[in-house]
Design a protein around this motif. Structure first.
Motif: not given
Length: 463
Positions: A170-173, A179-183, A213-217, A277-278
């Protein structure tokens, strides 16, 4: 939030703070602007002892000025965040640095972050000593770093009953949304279907399902910066159960994830021209009938088999699958943060995070920037002969070394086996905790290493 304690440069009516060392006190008081205060300071026996503050009373009962004793500039040892000693001595109000030090950014950061308090469960009455952004300091950049520090500290300080893999997701979400990233997230048995066997193995002993958990921006055409965080939300040690004293702080075993999240926030808030990428491997290492066992052998995403010599060396297991995924893209820079070994603390203590990399220039840049921004790291060697300590008779290698020596190095060598394509990689074995009160750093969770890495990312890819 602490960044609300910042006031815009030029704010009127702020109480001036004068910084003066013992060595320079006489010359300082001889300046015409201090003539009205000299008699009071002498009566108050102000000697500019480091850490001591004296208030000059105003005619209306307010404070007209503050004089604060700093460390001697010629002294051999300095605390770069020493100004963090001052806010606790001040009443609420708005202040300005009348004679900012050379690194005013660092001083302002210390002043504000010293006032952090974790107040989720216990009411805390803040004094709110606000600071006018010193001239020449980028107030927006300062605010972004303060926000990242608070975010990471809050995550580490939150106990495991309120911060498990779901809450870390939820914190990454929230970060992605802001920031308008995709997760995306891979959860539970889907980890096996998607070939993340080690993350699944470590987390399957808990009813709180493991996840990646995979975030890209950012623009895919920009340089690729990948940040990986160890998110072990609580570590019992598994079937190699930790003793009581060693388990007390294990809510902080997701401190690598917290540092990675803080770094990601700074990169995105600064709009650096990178493709970020996180990756966070979020698990709970628990004891149950489904927990992995000493002596078990598991495959990794890379196809290498690992014998489990100790279930309390689980962080490197969840990281190896995440690093393999990250490495597939051959990022320009890949960094992982992990509260990986007690051996790192024995070697370098609580404040100084060891870093491991094959890239000499990257190591030098990180050490240099870490010293500059008071987020120190220090390079330790990926000493190849020590990899023999990870030998196994039944698998490609063991997850722990034999002999009890160089535990942080052998852990880094374990991770090194899963990095081949990245143009540059660095592993940071952080503590993520301040055990004793320090200026600007209250006891509790801390974001070690992330600001140093941020400065290097900005320097290399910030245009």
């Amino acid at each position: 939030m602490l960044h609300s304690l910042l006031r815009p440069a030029g704010t009127q009516g702020a109480t001036p703070i004068y910084l003066v060392s013992q060595a320079g006190l006489g010359e300082f008081l001889a300046l015409p602007e201090h003539a009205p205060h000299e008699a009071f300071l002498r009566a108050a026996q102000f000697e500019a002892k480091p850490g001591r503050a004296v208030y000059i009373p105003g005619g209306d009962g307010t404070i007209e000025a503050v004089y604060f004793g700093t460390e001697d500039p010629a002294a051999r040892h300095h605390d770069p965040l020493f100004l963090g000693k001052l806010p606790a001595q001040l009443p609420s109000g708005t202040y300005r640095l009348a004679n900012p030090p050379d690194d005013a950014m660092r001083a302002a950061l210390a002043f504000v972050t010293a006032q952090y308090r974790f107040a989720r469960y216990k009411k805390v009455t803040p004094k709110d000593a606000s600071l006018v952004v010193p001239d020449g300091v980028d107030g927006e950049a300062l605010s972004q770093q303060i926000h990242a520090i608070v975010l990471a500290r809050d995550l580490v300080n939150t106990p495991a009953n309120d911060l498990g893999p779901v809450e870390l997701e939820a914190a990454v979400s929230d970060l992605a949304r802001n920031h308008g990233a995709v997760m995306t997230t891979i959860v539970g048995d889907d980890l096996l279907l998607r070939n993340f066997p080690m993350i699944h193995a470590v987390g399957m002993g808990s009813p709180r399902l493991p996840r990646l958990i995979d975030l890209t921006w950012g623009n895919p055409s920009h340089p690729k910066v990948t940040v990986v965080g160890k998110g072990v939300c609580f570590d019992t040690g598994g079937l190699n159960l930790k003793p009581d004293a060693s388990m007390l702080l294990m809510k902080k075993d997701m401190g690598g994830a917290a540092a990675a999240i803080g770094l990601a926030h700074m990169i995105m808030a600064s709009k650096l021209p990178v493709r970020l990428r996180l990756l966070i491997a979020a698990v709970e290492n628990s004891v149950s009938g489904r927990a992995f066992r000493p002596g078990d052998v598991y495959p990794t995403r890379k196809g290498i088999t690992v014998e489990i010599g100790n279930t309390d060396a689980e962080g490197r297991l969840v990281l190896c699958d995440a690093l393999t995924l990250a490495d597939d893209e051959a990022p320009d820079l890949m960094v992982d943060f992990a509260t990986l070994t007690g051996a790192a603390r024995v070697a370098l203590g609580a404040d100084l995070a060891p870093i491991y990399t094959h890239d000499d220039a990257l190591a030098a840049d990180l050490v240099r920037q870490g010293i500059r921004v008071a987020d120190p790291v220090w390079r330790l060697p990926l000493w190849a002969p020590y990899v023999a300590a990870l030998d196994s008779r039944v698998a490609d290698f063991n997850n722990v070394g034999t002999g009890g020596f160089a535990g942080s190095i052998t852990a880094a060598l374990f991770l090194d086996r899963f990095v081949e394509k990245a143009k540059a990689w660095v592993h940071a074995d952080i503590y993520a905790w301040v055990p004793n009160e320090k200026p600007g750093r209250p006891v509790g969770g801390e974001m070690h290493g992330a600001r140093a890495v941020f400065e290097v990312v900005k320097e290399r890819f910030g245009g």
